[in-house]
Write a protein that holds these residues in place. Sequence first.
Motif, PDB file in Angstrom:
ATOM      1  N   LEU A   1      -0.570   5.636   0.095  1.00 50.63           N
ATOM      2  CA  LEU A   1       0.670   6.132   0.690  1.00 50.63           C
ATOM      3  C   LEU A   1       1.758   5.063   0.631  1.00 50.63           C
ATOM      4  O   LEU A   1       2.902   5.334   0.263  1.00 50.63           O
ATOM      5  N   CYS A   2       1.392   3.842   0.975  1.00 49.40           N
ATOM      6  CA  CYS A   2       2.355   2.733   0.945  1.00 49.40           C
ATOM      7  C   CYS A   2       2.805   2.464  -0.497  1.00 49.40           C
ATOM      8  O   CYS A   2       3.978   2.222  -0.759  1.00 49.40           O
ATOM      9  N   ARG A   3       1.878   2.528  -1.395  1.00 41.83           N
ATOM     10  CA  ARG A   3       2.174   2.262  -2.810  1.00 41.83           C
ATOM     11  C   ARG A   3       3.138   3.299  -3.374  1.00 41.83           C
ATOM     12  O   ARG A   3       3.983   2.991  -4.195  1.00 41.83           O
ATOM     13  N   ARG A   4       2.999   4.528  -2.913  1.00 39.33           N
ATOM     14  CA  ARG A   4       3.793   5.609  -3.489  1.00 39.33           C
ATOM     15  C   ARG A   4       5.074   5.927  -2.731  1.00 39.33           C
ATOM     16  O   ARG A   4       5.974   6.517  -3.283  1.00 39.33           O
TER      17      ARG A   4
ATOM     18  N   TRP B   1       5.126   1.986   8.363  1.00 37.16           N
ATOM     19  CA  TRP B   1       6.500   1.858   7.875  1.00 37.16           C
ATOM     20  C   TRP B   1       7.023   0.440   8.110  1.00 37.16           C
ATOM     21  O   TRP B   1       7.636  -0.159   7.215  1.00 37.16           O
ATOM     22  N   LEU B   2       6.794  -0.097   9.310  1.00 36.33           N
ATOM     23  CA  LEU B   2       7.258  -1.457   9.609  1.00 36.33           C
ATOM     24  C   LEU B   2       6.606  -2.491   8.697  1.00 36.33           C
ATOM     25  O   LEU B   2       7.270  -3.420   8.226  1.00 36.33           O
ATOM     26  N   MET B   3       5.318  -2.351   8.469  1.00 37.69           N
ATOM     27  CA  MET B   3       4.629  -3.319   7.608  1.00 37.69           C
ATOM     28  C   MET B   3       5.084  -3.166   6.160  1.00 37.69           C
ATOM     29  O   MET B   3       5.187  -4.153   5.435  1.00 37.69           O
ATOM     30  N   GLY B   4       5.361  -1.943   5.739  1.00 41.06           N
ATOM     31  CA  GLY B   4       5.917  -1.746   4.397  1.00 41.06           C
ATOM     32  C   GLY B   4       7.273  -2.417   4.256  1.00 41.06           C
ATOM     33  O   GLY B   4       7.577  -3.052   3.245  1.00 41.06           O
ATOM     34  N   ARG B   5       8.102  -2.297   5.298  1.00 43.12           N
ATOM     35  CA  ARG B   5       9.399  -2.983   5.295  1.00 43.12           C
ATOM     36  C   ARG B   5       9.223  -4.493   5.332  1.00 43.12           C
ATOM     37  O   ARG B   5       9.977  -5.227   4.694  1.00 43.12           O
TER      38      ARG B   5
ATOM     39  N   TRP C   1      -0.264  -5.658  -4.801  1.00 41.78           N
ATOM     40  CA  TRP C   1      -0.631  -6.699  -3.834  1.00 41.78           C
ATOM     41  C   TRP C   1       0.208  -6.612  -2.570  1.00 41.78           C
ATOM     42  O   TRP C   1      -0.274  -6.884  -1.475  1.00 41.78           O
ATOM     43  N   ARG C   2       1.463  -6.209  -2.693  1.00 37.98           N
ATOM     44  CA  ARG C   2       2.296  -6.060  -1.493  1.00 37.98           C
ATOM     45  C   ARG C   2       1.891  -4.842  -0.674  1.00 37.98           C
ATOM     46  O   ARG C   2       1.917  -4.875   0.552  1.00 37.98           O
ATOM     47  N   ALA C   3       1.544  -3.759  -1.347  1.00 34.63           N
ATOM     48  CA  ALA C   3       1.062  -2.580  -0.629  1.00 34.63           C
ATOM     49  C   ALA C   3      -0.233  -2.911   0.110  1.00 34.63           C
ATOM     50  O   ALA C   3      -0.419  -2.524   1.268  1.00 34.63           O
ATOM     51  N   LEU C   4      -1.104  -3.668  -0.541  1.00 36.08           N
ATOM     52  CA  LEU C   4      -2.347  -4.092   0.104  1.00 36.08           C
ATOM     53  C   LEU C   4      -2.057  -4.973   1.314  1.00 36.08           C
ATOM     54  O   LEU C   4      -2.660  -4.809   2.378  1.00 36.08           O
ATOM     55  N   LEU C   5      -1.120  -5.894   1.161  1.00 35.65           N
ATOM     56  CA  LEU C   5      -0.754  -6.768   2.282  1.00 35.65           C
ATOM     57  C   LEU C   5      -0.186  -5.945   3.445  1.00 35.65           C
ATOM     58  O   LEU C   5      -0.530  -6.188   4.607  1.00 35.65           O
ATOM     59  N   ALA C   6       0.639  -4.965   3.150  1.00 34.86           N
ATOM     60  CA  ALA C   6       1.200  -4.116   4.205  1.00 34.86           C
ATOM     61  C   ALA C   6       0.097  -3.379   4.953  1.00 34.86           C
ATOM     62  O   ALA C   6       0.103  -3.310   6.193  1.00 34.86           O
TER      63      ALA C   6
ATOM     64  N   LEU D   1     -11.616   5.590   4.399  1.00 33.25           N
ATOM     65  CA  LEU D   1     -10.725   6.608   3.839  1.00 33.25           C
ATOM     66  C   LEU D   1      -9.289   6.425   4.320  1.00 33.25           C
ATOM     67  O   LEU D   1      -8.339   6.570   3.540  1.00 33.25           O
ATOM     68  N   LEU D   2      -9.125   6.115   5.596  1.00 32.72           N
ATOM     69  CA  LEU D   2      -7.777   5.917   6.127  1.00 32.72           C
ATOM     70  C   LEU D   2      -7.104   4.686   5.523  1.00 32.72           C
ATOM     71  O   LEU D   2      -5.913   4.729   5.190  1.00 32.72           O
ATOM     72  N   LEU D   3      -7.848   3.597   5.370  1.00 35.75           N
ATOM     73  CA  LEU D   3      -7.256   2.402   4.762  1.00 35.75           C
ATOM     74  C   LEU D   3      -6.894   2.635   3.301  1.00 35.75           C
ATOM     75  O   LEU D   3      -5.813   2.243   2.845  1.00 35.75           O
ATOM     76  N   ALA D   4      -7.799   3.295   2.565  1.00 34.10           N
ATOM     77  CA  ALA D   4      -7.506   3.592   1.160  1.00 34.10           C
ATOM     78  C   ALA D   4      -6.309   4.544   1.054  1.00 34.10           C
ATOM     79  O   ALA D   4      -5.422   4.354   0.216  1.00 34.10           O
ATOM     80  N   GLY D   5      -6.275   5.546   1.914  1.00 33.37           N
ATOM     81  CA  GLY D   5      -5.150   6.478   1.907  1.00 33.37           C
ATOM     82  C   GLY D   5      -3.850   5.798   2.291  1.00 33.37           C
ATOM     83  O   GLY D   5      -2.795   6.081   1.711  1.00 33.37           O
ATOM     84  N   ALA D   6      -3.908   4.888   3.268  1.00 30.62           N
ATOM     85  CA  ALA D   6      -2.699   4.163   3.673  1.00 30.62           C
ATOM     86  C   ALA D   6      -2.194   3.284   2.531  1.00 30.62           C
ATOM     87  O   ALA D   6      -0.980   3.171   2.316  1.00 30.62           O
ATOM     88  N   TYR D   7      -3.122   2.678   1.780  1.00 35.19           N
ATOM     89  CA  TYR D   7      -2.715   1.873   0.628  1.00 35.19           C
ATOM     90  C   TYR D   7      -1.968   2.744  -0.393  1.00 35.19           C
ATOM     91  O   TYR D   7      -0.880   2.387  -0.847  1.00 35.19           O
TER      92      TYR D   7
END
Length: 178
Positions: free
Chosen positions: A149-152, A83-87, A159-164, A141-147
């Motif tokens: 999740l962040c994207r959605r 959440w913090l990295m997404g922000r 690119w920002r979701a990937l950076l987060a 799997l966790l990194l792909a899922g986090a991407y």
Amino acid sequence: MDHPHRFGEHLDRPVVPVLAAVSVLAVGAAYGAALAWTQRSLGIPVGDIPAQRIPFQILLLGNLFGGIGAVAAAHFGGSIVLWLMGRAVGGPGRFGRVYRGAALLLWAALPALPAVALRVLAPGAPLPDGLAVGAGLAGVLLLAGAYHLCRRTQPLPPWRALLAVLLAGAFVGSLALL
């Protein structure tokens, strides 16, 4: 799915908090079972009592509580970091969606649980190839899922979701090295 951000709306459905709680409990129980099995097979004592002298059901029960607690803490901490990295990269936050989605994402960690249990109970022991492959698969799997999740949950461009996720991964990875 007609729009990539619509998945985040599904995380607001009334059944999702129940599914999230079940996910934390089930993955925590699996981790506790992995701890108990590893402790018994390596003969790691509980205090001064050899593990072989403790009935396996008692060893399992004790490790189930510890496994559930550890997974709940990891879920909470990982959700905050994501959440913090997404922000940090410009997302709106929406911690509730991230928290619920991250709980559902815990299932992707299952292949890593035996390797994590071995590392926790016997830090210097060599990691067998099969456990290393499971841990690597779970990491991907966790990194792909986090991407996703962040994207959605944080309507961010790819690119920002990937950076987060890369920032979150770097932070969590640095903690794991401590």
